[in-house]
Scaffold this motif. Structure first.
Motif, PDB file in Angstrom:
ATOM      1  N   LEU A 119      34.798  39.454  24.386  1.00 42.13           N
ATOM      2  CA  LEU A 119      36.228  39.665  24.207  1.00 42.13           C
ATOM      3  C   LEU A 119      36.934  39.200  25.479  1.00 42.13           C
ATOM      4  N   SER A 120      38.031  38.481  25.329  1.00 44.37           N
ATOM      5  CA  SER A 120      38.753  37.958  26.493  1.00 44.37           C
ATOM      6  C   SER A 120      40.249  38.118  26.285  1.00 44.37           C
ATOM      7  N   SER A 121      40.959  38.310  27.395  1.00 46.29           N
ATOM      8  CA  SER A 121      42.409  38.418  27.365  1.00 46.29           C
ATOM      9  C   SER A 121      43.049  37.118  27.825  1.00 46.29           C
ATOM     10  N   ARG A 122      44.263  36.883  27.372  1.00 46.41           N
ATOM     11  CA  ARG A 122      44.998  35.700  27.793  1.00 46.41           C
ATOM     12  C   ARG A 122      45.200  35.715  29.313  1.00 46.41           C
ATOM     13  N   GLY A 123      44.928  34.590  29.942  1.00 45.34           N
ATOM     14  CA  GLY A 123      45.129  34.485  31.381  1.00 45.34           C
ATOM     15  C   GLY A 123      44.014  35.087  32.211  1.00 45.34           C
ATOM     16  N   SER A 124      42.894  35.450  31.579  1.00 43.87           N
ATOM     17  CA  SER A 124      41.793  36.049  32.323  1.00 43.87           C
ATOM     18  C   SER A 124      41.055  34.995  33.132  1.00 43.87           C
ATOM     19  N   VAL A 125      40.247  35.460  34.071  1.00 47.61           N
ATOM     20  CA  VAL A 125      39.523  34.580  34.983  1.00 47.61           C
ATOM     21  C   VAL A 125      38.527  33.718  34.204  1.00 47.61           C
ATOM     22  N   VAL A 126      38.143  32.585  34.783  1.00 45.60           N
ATOM     23  CA  VAL A 126      37.186  31.691  34.129  1.00 45.60           C
ATOM     24  C   VAL A 126      35.873  32.419  33.858  1.00 45.60           C
ATOM     25  N   ASN A 127      35.256  32.097  32.729  1.00 41.75           N
ATOM     26  CA  ASN A 127      34.009  32.748  32.344  1.00 41.75           C
ATOM     27  C   ASN A 127      33.197  31.759  31.523  1.00 41.75           C
ATOM     28  N   GLY A 224      37.342  40.285  44.181  1.00 41.98           N
ATOM     29  CA  GLY A 224      38.234  40.985  45.077  1.00 41.98           C
ATOM     30  C   GLY A 224      39.193  41.931  44.399  1.00 41.98           C
ATOM     31  N   LEU A 225      39.310  41.835  43.079  1.00 43.57           N
ATOM     32  CA  LEU A 225      40.233  42.710  42.357  1.00 43.57           C
ATOM     33  C   LEU A 225      39.508  43.800  41.582  1.00 43.57           C
ATOM     34  N   GLU A 226      38.177  43.767  41.623  1.00 40.91           N
ATOM     35  CA  GLU A 226      37.404  44.742  40.852  1.00 40.91           C
ATOM     36  C   GLU A 226      37.510  46.128  41.491  1.00 40.91           C
ATOM     37  N   ASN A 227      37.420  47.154  40.659  1.00 40.42           N
ATOM     38  CA  ASN A 227      37.461  48.539  41.116  1.00 40.42           C
ATOM     39  C   ASN A 227      36.240  49.239  40.531  1.00 40.42           C
TER      40      ASN A 227
END
Length: 251
Positions: A119-127, A224-227
């Motif tokens: 599942l992916s969201s619009r504008g998500s990081v490359v995968n 760097g944005l992961e929590n």
């Protein structure tokens, strides 16, 4: 089924033709298919004709062939992967509503990570993960989560076949077995930039009744944005829900 002069059966050739299609080549000419499948050209033409009549392969206007719709239909009628995907989807949707990047489900297959759903969201990081695609075990968080919760003989066999696994992570001092033990101790695997330099992969195992991974559920996030303290419990709750849905939690 009768064997060919080379000793391989027509069924083996049939399987090699189907297996020649992958994430990088979804369609190809018959001559290319012959080379990739290592099947003589005349035999490939004959098998392609037969498989196209049964809609297991389809022909493009360009003359190239691709996997047919009936093959997808048959595979989706009943298979462990379909059952697992259906059971996991509600939990994946819950996780995706939190991370809003990529959420994916995978199993260990033939020394590789086989992606069952994403599942992916619009504008998500490359995968680079693709549904029904495969990825290396020792370069992905999902692969490491799967391997860490595999039986010892599976781990040792993997390392025997893939000595490059140690060097990929750290060419100097990496202790692969200790790393797997660490994943088991904390309950999750995390890799920064192993596949794409700007991403972090985070994954937890979906555990069966005997404590071994039947699947892994993971997320891909911007580096760097992961929590992690917030996301790990969400993944673990999802993994437990999937295990319950497929009847793998202890009674």
């Amino acid at each position: 089924m009768a064997n060919s002069r080379s000793g391989d059966s027509m069924l083996e050739r049939f399987v090699r033709i189907l297996s020649a299609f992958d994430a990088t080549r979804s369609s190809m000419s018959v001559s290319t298919l012959s080379r990739r499948a290592e099947v003589p050209l005349a035999t490939t033409y004959r098998l392609v004709d037969e498989m196209a009549r049964h809609e297991l392969l389809s022909r493009e206007p360009s003359g190239e062939v691709r996997l047919g719709l009936r093959l997808w239909e048959l595979a989706n009628r009943s298979s462990p992967a379909v059952d697992l995907r259906q059971a996991a989807m509600p939990f994946m949707e819950d996780i995706q509503s939190v991370v809003r990047q990529h959420t994916q489900l995978a199993v260990l297959k033939d020394d590789e990570v086989l992606i069952i759903e994403r599942l992916s969201s619009r504008g998500s990081v490359v995968n680079q993960a693709k549904i029904a695609g495969r990825m290396p075990v020792h370069r992905t968080a999902m692969g490491m989560a799967l391997l860490a919760y595999a039986p010892n003989h599976v781990q040792e066999s993997y390392l025997a076949r893939h000595p490059e696994a140690v060097a990929v992570v750290d060419a100097v001092s990496f202790d692969f077995r200790r790393h797997l033990a660490g994943i088991r101790k904390r309950g999750y695997a995390s890799f920064d930039g192993r596949v794409d330099t700007d991403t972090t992969g985070l994954a937890v195992p979906v555990l069966g009744k005997h404590g071994q991974a039947i699947a892994a559920i993971g997320v891909v996030l911007p580096l760097g944005l992961e929590n992690l303290p917030a996301i790990v419990p969400v993944l673990m709750a999802g993994a437990r829900g999937i295990a319950r849905a497929v009847g793998e939690l202890p009674d």
